[in-house]
Design an enzyme around this catalytic site. Structure first.
Site, short mmCIF file in Angstrom:
data_model
loop_
_atom_site.label_atom_id
_atom_site.label_comp_id
_atom_site.label_asym_id
_atom_site.label_seq_id
_atom_site.Cartn_x
_atom_site.Cartn_y
_atom_site.Cartn_z
N GLU A 1 0.83 -1.21 0.00
CA GLU A 1 0.00 0.00 0.00
C GLU A 1 0.86 1.26 0.00
OE1 GLU A 1 0.23 -2.54 2.09
OE2 GLU A 1 -0.98 -2.18 3.88
N CYS B 1 1.10 1.57 7.90
CA CYS B 1 0.31 1.89 6.70
C CYS B 1 -1.03 2.49 7.08
CB CYS B 1 0.13 0.66 5.83
SG CYS B 1 1.64 0.24 4.93
#
Ligand SMILES: [Zn+2]
Length: 125
Positions: A59, A89
């Site tokens: 991500e 993240c």
């Protein structure tokens, strides 16, 4: 539970790109796909390193590509990830103000949540 066709398609993009992950140490291939509000999609994969802490999550890889292309916090609508996002993240997802995170939870079920649901009381400067 993921309910829209657009979110399902975004998740399928994440699954497809996961094949390109560089994960020789864990063999844990992760893909991510980010959809901007203008419809553009950016993909990312995890990239590991022999010095383990230097690895990059899928991500983060997708989000840095979007930012490099000029997208700012609030420009990105949704992200799909083939794994549950790590704590670091989750902070990125809050910072970049995504509306929705579609991800495979630890039971393998594809679910959707907001960044705030994934990381309440987030650190802010
Ligand atoms: Zn991560």
């Amino acid at each position: 539970m993921v309910t829209t066709d657009a979110d399902r398609e975004l998740y399928e993009r994440a699954v497809a790109i996961a094949k390109r992950a560089y994960a020789p140490y864990s063999s844990f291939h992760v893909g991510a796909a980010v959809r901007a509000r203008d419809g553009r999609i950016f993909e990312g994969v995890n990239v590991e390193n022999a010095a383990y802490p230097l690895g990059v999550c899928a991500e983060k890889s997708a989000l840095t590509t979007a930012v490099t292309e000029g997208y700012k916090p609030g420009d990105l609508e949704a992200i799909a990830i083939t794994a549950s996002p790590c704590g670091g993240c989750r902070q990125w997802l809050v910072e970049l103000k995504l509306d929705r995170v579609i991800y495979a939870n630890n039971s393998g079920e594809v679910v959707a949540a907001t960044p705030a649901e994934l990381l309440p009381d987030t650190f802010a400067l």
